[in-house]
Structure formats: structure tokens, C-alpha cells
Scaffold this active site. Structure first.
Site, PDB file in Angstrom:
ATOM      1  N   GLU A  80       1.035  -1.238  -0.029  1.00 17.25           N
ATOM      2  CA  GLU A  80      -0.051   0.145  -0.108  1.00 17.25           C
ATOM      3  C   GLU A  80       1.005   1.227   0.009  1.00 17.25           C
ATOM      4  OE1 GLU A  80      -3.693   1.805   2.757  1.00 17.25           O
ATOM      5  OE2 GLU A  80      -1.981   0.727   3.710  1.00 17.25           O
ATOM      6  N   LYS A 179     -10.495   0.452  -1.187  1.00 20.72           N
ATOM      7  CA  LYS A 179     -10.468   0.109   0.391  1.00 20.72           C
ATOM      8  C   LYS A 179     -11.426   0.733   1.125  1.00 20.72           C
ATOM      9  CE  LYS A 179      -7.056   1.051   4.175  1.00 20.72           C
ATOM     10  NZ  LYS A 179      -5.825   1.907   4.695  1.00 20.72           N
ATOM     11  N   CYS A 212      -4.628  -3.213   4.314  1.00 23.67           N
ATOM     12  CA  CYS A 212      -4.093  -2.605   5.729  1.00 23.67           C
ATOM     13  C   CYS A 212      -5.137  -2.910   6.705  1.00 23.67           C
ATOM     14  CB  CYS A 212      -3.459  -1.167   5.495  1.00 23.67           C
ATOM     15  SG  CYS A 212      -2.440  -0.537   6.579  1.00 23.67           S
TER      16      CYS A 212
END
Length: 497
Positions: A80, A179, A212
């Protein structure tokens, strides 16, 4: 010779497919990247300057991708923020964004770069995949125009998304994921209106994507595994290590074991921000991992993994996480407890005063049981058994249930729960269990120096996290990290669609 080129690519791709089909395993790679960061600025840079910075990072990533392919990798995950870094405002990240189409358009940017609006980053990533006959997973920014007919449209007329893309060995865009769980500092991006559970099929299993902070929540990470039955989760991350429970290698390995799935975790590398630690994690433990807080170097990892881990003869059995803990009487120790903070979370602790013993500590609906024997009891080190049952987080609040055996920072009990990286005490045995109210429990064992303990512990069907033999290194923590997703509070920053 030019007409021959597509045929050559098709032949190489077909050969790769046949090789993968012939085996129940595949070779995966992750690259921990020391990102080249842009200069701090309050004003947006020019598109040319933004592309120049991204090309510097892609030069490094391309070297890792070529090396992984030469070593036989079928897929590689990059981190990321790995192409442009972080610390942007909504305005300053804009020159780095591209419009990323839905993969349903069936597009190979490498061979058809002008089909959509200019997309030099997607073109280059596509060519990296195509030229090396490998799946490439990367994280970039997506921009989507909107107008007043959309009530949620931002005032600048566009949505901006933190986005993962996947290109197959022909260079085709096969997956795009926005995300869903933004970290609190990611104000340059918008929350998607709905969670996206993105999957794609390969000759070596079904894959899903998460990014993440996503891994701490139900959607999409748990949905990908529990409902969509992916074999492997691709996980670009920019993870800042937080002891004692949330270092990257520690929690990501535990998540793969708790969920019974492969997790390919690629982290950024930035020591000043405590960013290091990636790996190729499986239901049985880490196949390979890397943690380096001493250098500024990137790192490529490769490992052979089961393509369909649920079909593996070594696949761990289903666990009833509260079975043992609810079947026994409480051990002594519950009366002799004290409160201590792990960051902002108030735990109930009990000091392990003897070289060996049985202890119980309770908080809320959770009782934690420990049976242990130390190899040596040092006067300079204090260990505690701790329990936490409550909401974690200052802004985004989500429910944890944690049972932990951990080393205190010093012999002062007020330091219990503070970050500790090193220890001297080894344990001959430990067995940790808890009366968890969830099936989502992640088993962690962390040794001195932030090292994992592959093959040295097991999770029994009745929910006990148990050493197989004496610890080979001094122990920092043994933890059962439970998540009660249904008790999470509504997200304060995500606007309703």
C-alpha cells in the site's frame, strides 16, 4: 516479427497456466518496499512531476517483480502507498491519481494504452506483469468524477479512492478494489459507499483482496474468507507496528491461522514510522516472513504455498474457542489483580509471581486461564496474565476480547502493557485459553526481537493455545486476540449511502 509477439505471450501464459494446473501449490512473492517519498508541499505538483516520482518507485518495484518471476513466482504483492507514499491532502494527491476502469472492460493497458484516459501507471504495471508472465498486485489511487445528481458527491466533483489493482500474466486488469476501512489519517481519500468483496479466479486458487486497516474489521476481510471461500487473501499494507499485539508479522500471521487462509502481506519499509514486517502466511503458520528495524533496505520474499489450503492434509481442524475455558473451574489469582493500560485500553492483570502455576483473570464476559512453567524465573523480569473485554479505539470504536501472557517493560507493575521488544525468560510450557464470545480469535506468539515461533505452538480443538515444547527463544507475549464484530459501534466517518 511483430505479429509473433502476441503469440509468444499467449504461449508463455498458456505454459504458466498448465504448470500451475499440474500442481496443488504455487509460488508467491511479497516485496517490502522502502518508498521514495515526495517532498512535502501544500500545493499540488504538476502531473509530470507526480509521474516522475511514481516512476522512481516503479523502477524499484519492477526490479523486484523481475527477480520474483526469475525465481518462479506466479504472483507478487507490492505494498500500500508503494508507488507515491503518504501524507497527502485531498488536493495534493490528485496529480497522482488515475481513472481505473471496472475490470469487466477486458483491458490490457500494456497493448492498448489509449483506450481510456491516459493511464501511464496502469500501463507500466500491466507491462511489468505481461513482460514477466506474473500476476502483479499494486496499490494506486483511483479518481471518479461525480456531479450534483449524486447527493454524496464531494464539493470538488470527484471521488478519490485508495485502490488495489491486479494484472494477470497477460497484463490484463483482472481486479480493482477500493479500500473500505480507511485509517484515520487518510483524509485524501473517500470511503466507498458500500464494501466491495473483490475476488478473482486463477489456475492456483481463488483470491480476494483487502488493504491494511481492513484486516481488523469484518468487511471485507472476513466476508472474503467465511462467505466467499477464497483460498488466499492479497494484502497490500502500510502497517505501523504497535506492540504488544499489533506488529505486522505477529497479527498478520495470527489472522491467517485464525481464518484458515493464506495471507500474502506486503508492507512498506520506513523505520522512522515503525513500518516493517511482511510475509507469506498460511493456516499452519508463516511460510516466510521478514522484520527489519535496523536498515532502510527493501526485501523480497518467496515461498511455495498450498493453492487450496482447505484441501491440505495438514489443514488445522475447526476450533471451539471457549470449549476448554468454560469447562473448568477458575484457577486462583482472580482476587489478586490490578489494572493497567495497553495504550488506551484498560486491562485487568495478575502478576505471575512463581516459576510455575495456574492463573485466572476475568474482565467483563471474558475469563482467561493460564497454565505455565518458566525455564528460569528472573528477578529482573515480570510477566502478567491479562484480560480485556471492551471497545478499542479513540474515534473508530471496535470490540476486542483479549487474553494475554505478556512481559512488562520493567519490574514496576505500572509498566505492564507498555511496548517491549526484548526478553530473557524462556518458558518450558504454556497453555492459554479464554471464554470467548466469538469464533474469530487469532493466536499470537511473539519472541524476543519481534520474532515469530513457527512450529513451536498449536491451537487445540478446545481453544487452548499451547506450546509444543519449551520456547526456543525468550518470550515477549502469548495472546489470543478475539474480535466481536457485531459489537462494533457505527462508524463515525462513513456517510450513509
Amino acid at each position: 516479427m511483430l505479429p509473433f509477439q502476441p503469440l509468444l505471450h499467449a504461449a508463455v501464459f498458456a505454459l504458466a497456466v498448465l504448470q500451475a494446473l499440474a500442481s496443488d501449490t504455487f509460488t508467491a512473492a511479497v516485496y517490502e518496499h522502502a518508498v521514495i517519498l515526495p517532498d512535502a508541499t501544500d500545493e499540488p505538483v504538476s502531473p509530470d512531476d507526480a509521474l516522475a516520482l511514481m516512476n522512481k518507485n516503479m523502477d524499484v518495484l519492477e526490479g523486484a517483480i523481475k527477480e520474483a518471476a526469475q525465481q518462479g513466482a506466479h504472483i507478487i504483492v507490492t505494498p500500500e502507498d508503494g508507488i507515491y507514499g503518504w501524507h497527502f491532502t485531498r488536493e495534493t494527491i490528485y496529480p497522482y491519481l488515475e481513472d481505473i476502469p471496472d475490470p469487466a472492460v477486458n483491458w490490457i493497458p500494456c497493448t492498448d494504452p489509449t483506450r481510456f484516459t491516459p493511464a501511464p501507471v496502469q500501463e507500466r504495471l500491466s507491462c511489468m506483469a505481461r513482460n514477466n508472465s506474473i500476476y502483479v498486485v499494486a496499490n494506486i489511487g483511483d479518481k471518479k468524477p461525480c456531479n450534483s445528481s449524486d447527493a454524496g458527491c464531494p464539493s470538488d466533483g470527484r471521488y478519490q479512492y485508495n485502490t488495489d489493482v491486479v494484472f494477470d500474466p497477460e497484463g490484463k486488469l483482472v481486479a480493482r478494489y477500493h479500500k473500505y476501512n480507511l485509517f484515520r489519517r487518510e483524509t485524501q481519500f473517500n470511503y466507498p459507499k458500500e464494501p466491495e468483496a473483490v475476488t478473482f479466479e486463477t489456475p492456483f486458487g481463488k483470491f480476494g483482496i483487502a488493504t491494511c486497516f481492513d484486516i481488523l474489521f469484518r468487511e471485507p476481510a472476513v466476508v472474503l474468507v467465511s462467505e466467499l471461500q477464497v483460498d488466499t487473501v492479497l494484502f497490500p499494507t502500510a502497517w505501523m507496528n504497535v506492540l504488544p499485539f499489533l506488529t505486522a508479522v505477529e497479527f498478520h500471521s495470527a489472522w491467517a491461522m485464525g481464518m484458515g487462509v493464506n495471507l500474502l502481506s506486503a508492507n512498506t519499509h520506513n523505520i522512522s514510522l515503525a513500518m516493517t514486517g511482511d510475509g507469506l502466511f498460511t493456516p499452519e503458520g508463516p511460510a516466510a516472513y521478514h522484520y527489519d528495524s535496523g536498515t532502510e533496505e527493501g526485501c523480497l520474499l518467496l515461498a511455495e504455498l498450498s493453492a487450496h489450503p482447505r484441501l491440505s492434509p495438514t489443514y488445522p481442524p475447526a476450533v471451539n474457542w471457549s470449549s476448554f475455558a468454560t469447562s473448568i473451574k477458575k484457577f486462583p489469582g482472580e482476587k489478586d489483580t490490578f489494572l493497567g493500560a495497553v495504550r488506551r485500553d484498560i486491562f485487568t492483570f495478575s502478576e505471575l509471581r512463581h516459576k510455575a502455576g495456574n492463573y485466572t483473570v476475568c474482565q467483563g464476559d471474558l475469563c482467561c486461564h493460564l497454565i505455565y512453567r518458566m525455564a528460569n524465573k528472573s528477578k529482573d523480569e515480570v510477566y502478567v496474565l491479562g484480560a480485556f473485554d471492551g471497545l478499542h479505539g479513540s474515534l473508530i470504536k471496535y470490540h476486542w476480547q483479549i487474553c494475554t501472557l505478556l512481559k512488562c517493560k520493567s519490574t514496576d507493575l505500572n509498566t505492564c502493557g507498555q511496548p517491549v521488544e526484548t526478553a530473557q525468560t524462556k518458558f518450558e510450557t504454556f497453555s492459554l485459553s479464554g471464554t470467548f464470545g466469538t469464533n474469530y480469535v487469532f493466536p499470537e506468539v511473539l519472541y524476543s526481537g519481534v520474532q515469530l515461533a513457527p512450529g513451536e505452538f498449536e491451537v487445540l480443538r478446545d481453544g487452548r493455545l499451547k506450546s509444543k515444547h519449551g520456547t526456543s527463544k525468550p518470550l515477549v507475549t502469548v495472546t489470543l486476540f478475539g474480535r466481536l464484530y457485531e459489537k462494533d459501534l457505527p462508524h463515525p466517518l462513513r456517510t450513509a449511502p
